[in-house]
Write an enzyme that holds these catalytic residues in place. Structure first.
Site, PDB file in Angstrom:
ATOM      1  N   ASN A 209     -64.879  11.312   1.910  1.00 35.46           N
ATOM      2  CA  ASN A 209     -65.842  12.229   2.524  1.00 35.46           C
ATOM      3  C   ASN A 209     -66.987  11.417   3.138  1.00 35.46           C
ATOM      4  OD1 ASN A 209     -68.066  11.963   0.488  1.00 35.46           O
ATOM      5  ND2 ASN A 209     -66.432  12.702  -0.862  1.00 35.46           N
ATOM      6  N   HIS A 210     -67.949  12.131   3.704  1.00 35.33           N
ATOM      7  CA  HIS A 210     -68.984  11.464   4.513  1.00 35.33           C
ATOM      8  C   HIS A 210     -70.167  10.929   3.712  1.00 35.33           C
ATOM      9  CE1 HIS A 210     -67.006  12.673   8.156  1.00 35.33           C
ATOM     10  NE2 HIS A 210     -67.022  13.936   7.784  1.00 35.33           N
TER      11      HIS A 210
END
Ligand code: PMT
Length: 398
Positions: A209-210
């Site tokens: 994820n970011h």
């Protein structure tokens, strides 16, 4: 009084706001601080050295060598300070200090320092808004410095807007609060999870994820600045720290993070889960790179252990703080997590708020407990970390 005996090194650069430093020095001296003033050569045109040295009760230095030939040792000046305050900090001095330029005594002293640095920028409207100034302030913040933002009002040019140096009372209050907060977590051990987790699909690919880890690293720094021993368990992140009070464990997957957390959890006083842990991981990890032979590919995912929920089940003395990253029904979902995971408080950030959540240097949060919801404005992640730890401390002391 918290300023009693504190060594405050004030570095003045050539902005018109320099005259206000006289009031600040008088206030610091009244409160028992030991004030040393340095000036850039252009600051000398803005405020009298005689006034500054009379108020601070110390000689004021501008050059590496005094007229009698003695060396104004920038290393000693830097290492003897408890804090450095760059005020007013002009666009020029700001740019130089974040890029390692060192052509005057103020900059050489700054570069030799190990203590916390506060920067109170002051410049005209367009200069303050200029992308280079914004970037330089962000860089300074990334170095861990405390920015005291410029205020709105009338500027020396006659224009009106943001750019005025913060008022001396505001600067004094921030420095005092810093010394009040310092060591407030002395003797406490704080565990923090940060960053994303990567769940391997094959030797090349992963599910991730970011999350950048910035929020977690800011929390770790703030807790360490307050005297805590910090155990920082971070997924893959480019963030770094060399703070001796922060013990960093780098992990990759949720399972590794789980194991590392529970190597330590029993002995910590406060645990803060800011990591964005992948909820699922591939059931099988291919031992070789998966070839793109078919038009579609199905990967079976299995649930990862919920680290925070397990902390909630095992907690005894620990004050437990969760995060909730939401995109809809934010408060309701966060309150659900607070209860389900047996937390003492939860920090809600919503991806619907501009500047909040992943990657960037800012966040906008609500802190939710069983009985309260407290909303905070958009702030830098370092400032958000302060708000979170202030809240934790207030809860612990209740
Ligand atoms: O790293 P940055 O780029 O600075 O971004 C910061 C952040 C957006 C990642 C951070 O502020 C944040 O919101 N972290 C939590 C993200 C998240 O996964 O939220 P969640 O609502 O899915 O999870 C709820 C809580 O359970 C979180 O505290 C999470 O750490 C924890 N959790 C979740 C799943 C799992 N398997 N184990 C967990 O411990």
């Amino acid at each position: 009084m918290k300023l009693q005996g504190k060594k405050i090194l004030i570095c003045i650069s050539g902005g018109i706001a320099a005259y206000k430093i006289n009031f600040l020095i008088r206030d610091f001296i009244k409160k028992g601080a030991d004030v040393q003033v340095l000036m850039t050569p252009s600051a000398e045109k803005m405020v009298s050295k005689l006034t500054l040295s009379t108020l601070s009760k110390n000689p004021v230095y501008t050059e590496f060598y005094s007229e009698n030939g003695t060396w104004n040792n920038h290393v000693d000046l830097a290492l003897s300070a408890d804090v450095i305050l760059m005020a007013p900090c002009t666009a020029n001095t700001l740019a130089k200090l974040v890029h390692g330029m060192c052509d005057n005594l103020v900059l050489a002293t700054y570069m030799s320092a190990k203590c916390p640095v506060f920067i109170a920028p002051a410049m005209d409207l367009e200069m303050y808004q200029h992308p280079s100034t914004k970037q330089n302030l962000e860089l300074a913040e990334d170095f861990g410095h405390h920015i005291i933002p410029a205020e709105h009002g009338e500027l020396a040019s006659g224009l009106s807007g943001q750019g005025r140096m913060a008022e001396p009372e505001t600067i004094a209050q921030i420095i005092e609060e810093f010394f009040n907060a310092t060591q407030s977590l002395q003797g406490k051990t704080v565990l923090i999870t940060a960053g994303p987790t990567y769940e391997a699909i094959d030797p090349v690919r992963f599910i991730g994820n970011h999350s950048s880890g910035k929020m977690g690293f800011s929390l770790a720094k703030e807790a360490a600045d307050r005297g805590a021993k910090v155990i920082l368990i971070s997924g893959p992140s480019a963030e770094k720290t060399d703070n001796p009070n922060i013990l960093v464990h780098r992990v990759t997957s949720a399972k590794e993070m789980f194991t590392k957390v529970f190597d330590h959890f029993e002995n910590v006083d406060i645990a803060i889960a800011s990591a964005a842990v992948a909820d699922y991981a591939p059931k099988e990890v291919a031992s070789e790179k998966i070839k793109k032979n078919d038009d579609s590919l199905t990967i079976e995912l299995v649930k990862n252990p919920d680290i925070l929920k397990t902390m909630g089940e095992k907690k005894s003395k620990q004050f437990l703080v969760g995060f909730a990253l939401e995109t809809q029904n934010e408060e309701e979902n966060a309150k659900g997590k607070l209860q389900k995971k047996n937390l003492d408080m939860i920090v809600l950030n919503s991806l619907r708020d501009e500047g909040a959540g992943f990657k960037g240097t800012t966040n906008k949060i609500k802190i939710i407990t069983e009985t309260t919801v407290t909303e905070f404005p958009l702030k830098s992640k370092n400032e958000v970390a302060k708000d979170i730890l202030n809240f934790v401390q207030a809860q612990i002391l209740k």
